[in-house]
Enzyme design. Sequence first.
Site, PDB file in Angstrom:
ATOM      1  N   LYS A  36     -31.602 -58.847  91.953  1.00  0.00           N
ATOM      2  CA  LYS A  36     -33.341 -58.744  91.652  1.00  0.00           C
ATOM      3  C   LYS A  36     -33.437 -57.607  90.812  1.00  0.00           C
ATOM      4  CE  LYS A  36     -34.494 -56.045  95.662  1.00  0.00           C
ATOM      5  NZ  LYS A  36     -35.176 -56.002  96.984  1.00  0.00           N
ATOM      6  N   ARG A 134     -43.476 -57.282 107.123  1.00  0.00           N
ATOM      7  CA  ARG A 134     -43.784 -57.405 105.414  1.00  0.00           C
ATOM      8  C   ARG A 134     -43.698 -59.108 105.441  1.00  0.00           C
ATOM      9  NH1 ARG A 134     -39.691 -54.344 101.481  1.00  0.00           N
ATOM     10  NH2 ARG A 134     -38.238 -56.639 101.953  1.00  0.00           N
ATOM     11  N   HIS A 166     -35.242 -59.214 107.311  1.00  0.00           N
ATOM     12  CA  HIS A 166     -35.150 -58.119 106.762  1.00  0.00           C
ATOM     13  C   HIS A 166     -35.105 -57.107 107.667  1.00  0.00           C
ATOM     14  CE1 HIS A 166     -35.400 -59.083 102.394  1.00  0.00           C
ATOM     15  NE2 HIS A 166     -34.696 -57.954 102.138  1.00  0.00           N
ATOM     16  N   ARG A 222     -26.281 -59.365 102.319  1.00  0.00           N
ATOM     17  CA  ARG A 222     -26.839 -59.386 100.870  1.00  0.00           C
ATOM     18  C   ARG A 222     -26.664 -58.035 100.534  1.00  0.00           C
ATOM     19  NH1 ARG A 222     -31.033 -61.237 104.820  1.00  0.00           N
ATOM     20  NH2 ARG A 222     -31.938 -59.376 104.497  1.00  0.00           N
ATOM     21  N   TYR A 268     -45.108 -29.186  77.542  1.00  0.00           N
ATOM     22  CA  TYR A 268     -46.579 -29.111  77.822  1.00  0.00           C
ATOM     23  C   TYR A 268     -46.722 -28.181  78.962  1.00  0.00           C
ATOM     24  CZ  TYR A 268     -47.310 -33.388  75.317  1.00  0.00           C
ATOM     25  OH  TYR A 268     -47.523 -34.392  74.078  1.00  0.00           O
ATOM     26  N   CYS A 320     -41.949 -35.561  79.081  1.00  0.00           N
ATOM     27  CA  CYS A 320     -42.842 -36.322  78.210  1.00  0.00           C
ATOM     28  C   CYS A 320     -42.685 -37.536  78.170  1.00  0.00           C
ATOM     29  CB  CYS A 320     -42.653 -35.349  76.755  1.00  0.00           C
ATOM     30  SG  CYS A 320     -42.955 -33.751  76.975  1.00  0.00           S
ATOM     31  N   ASP A 322     -41.729 -39.512  75.871  1.00  0.00           N
ATOM     32  CA  ASP A 322     -40.709 -39.962  74.982  1.00  0.00           C
ATOM     33  C   ASP A 322     -39.409 -39.202  74.992  1.00  0.00           C
ATOM     34  OD1 ASP A 322     -42.016 -42.362  73.728  1.00  0.00           O
ATOM     35  OD2 ASP A 322     -43.231 -40.777  73.152  1.00  0.00           O
TER      36      ASP A 322
END
Length: 392
Positions: A36, A134, A166, A222, A268, A320, A322
């Site tokens: 997944k 869940r 699970h 799994r 920054y 940052c 990028d």
Amino acid sequence: MSLFPARAVVDLSAIRDNARTLGDLAPTAQVMAVVKADAYGHGLVPVARAAVQGGATWLGVAQLGEALALREAGITARVLTWLYAPGAPLTDAVAADVDLSVAAPWALQEVAASARVTGRTARVHLKLDTGLGRNGLTPADLPEVLDAALRMEAEGVLRVVGLWSHLAFADEPGHPTLHRQAEALRAAAADAEARGARLEVRHIAASASTLTDPDLHLDLVRPGIALYGLTPVPQLGGPERFGLRPAMTVEAELATVKRVPAGHGVSYGHHYVTDRETTLGVVPLGYADGVPRHASGTDGAPGAPLGVHGRRLAIAGRVCMDQVVVDLGPDATESAGDVVELFGTGADGGPTAQDWAEACGTISYEIVTRLGARVPRVHVDPEAPGGTGGER
């Protein structure tokens, strides 16, 4: 060649070897390789193929689109998918021979309707909530849903092939809830079989239990994170303890290298200020590429680790969008274009995804799966004749 100055190199031979190792650790069970989330960021189809080559007979995905992509790629192993909402295109999944989890009464009705449309018998795994709170049928709902499913099975609409759950404390081996949940699943399976179900598989173990508790292996395990060579139980040891090896190395080419004086603020907010004349390098990956802002080096504390020519350095200042900055030191010899490793196998002391997880206060699962889509995945296979590789 990619225009992007960074890449995630995925070693498919490691995936294949890890699948074999996991099979050896669970010799009485089948192996479902969980692929997944784009194979935990490693690349869905190439990883799925490698896992099957390594002995996995099942593949597991959360989303329908992932299951259909595996079928469109020509992969014929059994595929289970488990997370969808009302109105999902289940007809496509049934037509593609994808196993479907049923976690609510409405889901059984929609699977049956899709099977009738296709004229094909749907394969169903009933999902039982044994304590995670869940997704899954409550123990109170299971008998009614099972009886309805068995009536549909008698009509040839579907087949109940699995019962699964699970674990809530999967990453805490020895936790008392683990075996209580497994016993609840076993009891439900026994009741289902007494009612006429012909189960092929009962399954509850993910990576941690596959590695640490054979009593939880049941008919099918799994493994997810372990397939990628990362440990789900770092408190017990690294991947090498279990015979696994990490498959992904994330690296980038320095975009800028420059000399700066002492007292120079970096990134920054100037949360990092140089304490001597030094050399800074700009690594062209940032939070848009999945580098967590929690990897920042701020207030005198180093950021997440970076490997540079055998040296272990760290992110300097804020991450940052990028890019990040690394203080290469006063005696640095690096230049633009040299490669920096964010994380990889850990060989020769290089940083790992687990190192990053600890630096960011998270888990290795998040580090690899959050890697952004614009970072090319380069798949290599050193064990193939001549080796193979490619970008996507």
